[in-house]
Design a protein around this motif. Structure first.
Motif, short mmCIF file in Angstrom:
data_model
loop_
_atom_site.label_atom_id
_atom_site.label_comp_id
_atom_site.label_asym_id
_atom_site.label_seq_id
_atom_site.Cartn_x
_atom_site.Cartn_y
_atom_site.Cartn_z
N PRO A 42 65.62 5.96 42.76
CA PRO A 42 65.45 6.88 41.63
C PRO A 42 64.30 6.43 40.73
O PRO A 42 63.95 5.25 40.70
CB PRO A 42 66.78 6.81 40.88
N ALA A 43 63.72 7.37 40.01
CA ALA A 43 62.56 7.09 39.16
C ALA A 43 62.83 6.00 38.13
O ALA A 43 61.91 5.30 37.71
CB ALA A 43 62.09 8.36 38.47
N VAL A 44 64.07 5.83 37.73
CA VAL A 44 64.41 4.84 36.70
C VAL A 44 64.38 3.40 37.26
O VAL A 44 64.40 2.45 36.51
CB VAL A 44 65.78 5.15 36.06
N VAL A 45 64.29 3.25 38.59
CA VAL A 45 64.24 1.93 39.21
C VAL A 45 62.77 1.54 39.39
O VAL A 45 62.01 2.20 40.08
CB VAL A 45 64.99 1.91 40.55
N GLU A 46 62.41 0.43 38.75
CA GLU A 46 61.02 -0.04 38.78
C GLU A 46 60.72 -0.84 40.05
O GLU A 46 59.58 -0.92 40.47
CB GLU A 46 60.79 -0.89 37.54
N GLY A 47 61.73 -1.45 40.63
CA GLY A 47 61.54 -2.25 41.83
C GLY A 47 62.71 -3.18 42.03
O GLY A 47 63.76 -3.03 41.38
N LEU A 48 62.53 -4.16 42.93
CA LEU A 48 63.58 -5.14 43.22
C LEU A 48 63.14 -6.52 42.75
O LEU A 48 61.97 -6.89 42.87
CB LEU A 48 63.84 -5.23 44.72
N ALA A 144 72.84 6.69 40.93
CA ALA A 144 73.58 5.59 41.56
C ALA A 144 73.64 5.80 43.08
O ALA A 144 73.43 4.84 43.84
CB ALA A 144 74.98 5.48 40.97
N LEU A 145 73.90 7.02 43.52
CA LEU A 145 73.94 7.31 44.96
C LEU A 145 72.57 7.12 45.59
O LEU A 145 72.44 6.53 46.67
CB LEU A 145 74.44 8.74 45.20
N GLU A 146 71.53 7.61 44.93
CA GLU A 146 70.16 7.47 45.43
C GLU A 146 69.78 5.99 45.52
O GLU A 146 69.16 5.55 46.50
CB GLU A 146 69.21 8.22 44.49
N LEU A 147 70.18 5.20 44.53
CA LEU A 147 69.90 3.77 44.54
C LEU A 147 70.65 3.09 45.68
O LEU A 147 70.09 2.26 46.41
CB LEU A 147 70.27 3.15 43.20
#
Length: 158
Positions: A42-48, A144-147
Motif C-alpha cells: 500500500p502507498a502508506v508503506v515506505e519500504g522494509l 492491511a490485506l494489501e500489505l
C-alpha cells in the motif's frame, strides 16, 4: 480505540508538529537506515527494514498525515511499534522523548469527531495540544490485506 488511557507517551516531531504514541505500543527507537522497496505494498508503506533479522514494514507517517514528502535522512528516527497484531517501523523526523501523563492531561473527545481516524485523544500540554495516535487503527483493512499479500510475495512473515 485504546482500552485504557496510557500512562506514558512517546512524543515525536513531523514537519515541526508534535504527535504522540502510547508507550505500550512502542518497542524501541533506532536511527533511519536504507530501506528495501516492497513492491505492490500500500502507498502508506515506505519500504522494509531489516532489524536484526526481523523484516518490518516502514509506514510513511508523512503520507498518512498529508505532509510534504521528504527523502530519508540519516537524522530521521524509526519508531518500532505494534500496529494492531503486527510490528512496524514508523519514520519520524525526530523522537522528542517520553512524557508521563498526569491526571487530566488526556482528553479523549477528539476521537469522537468525524474524520479524525487513528486519533485516540489529545494531550493538553502547557505549550498546546498534541494528538495521541492509536496505531491499531492506522492501517485500513484493505491496506492491511494489501500489505500481507506484498509481504507474502517477498517471503517475509506477516
Amino acid at each position: 480505540m485504546l482500552t485504557q488511557p496510557p500512562r506514558e507517551v512517546l512524543l515525536f516531531l513531523l514537519e515541526g508538529h508534535r504527535y504522540a504514541l502510547p508507550m505500550e505500543d512502542v518497542r524501541e527507537l533506532t536511527r533511519a537506515v536504507r530501506l528495501t522497496p516492497l513492491p505492490r505494498a500500500p502507498a502508506v508503506v515506505e519500504g522494509l527494514l531489516n532489524l536484526r533479522g526481523e523484516l518490518l514494514p516502514v509506514l510513511d507517517m508523512r503520507r498518512r498525515f498529508r505532509l510534504p514528502a521528504r527523502p530519508l535522512s540519516s537524522m530521521d528516527h524509526l519508531v518500532v511499534a505494534r500496529a494492531g497484531p503486527r510490528s512496524v517501523a514508523l519514520r519520524v523526523d525526530r523522537a522528542e522523548g517520553l512524557l508521563c501523563l498526569e491526571t487530566g492531561q488526556l482528553d479523549a473527545s477528539p476521537r469522537e469527531l468525524p474524520g479524525v481516524g487513528y486519533v485516540a485523544g489529545a494531550l493538553k500540554l502547557p505549550d498546546g495540544l498534541v494528538l495521541l495516535h492509536d496505531l491499531r487503527t492506522f492501517l485500513s483493512e484493505a491496506e492491511a490485506l494489501e500489505l500481507d499479500e506484498a509481504l507474502a510475495r517477498e517471503g517475509a512473515p506477516r
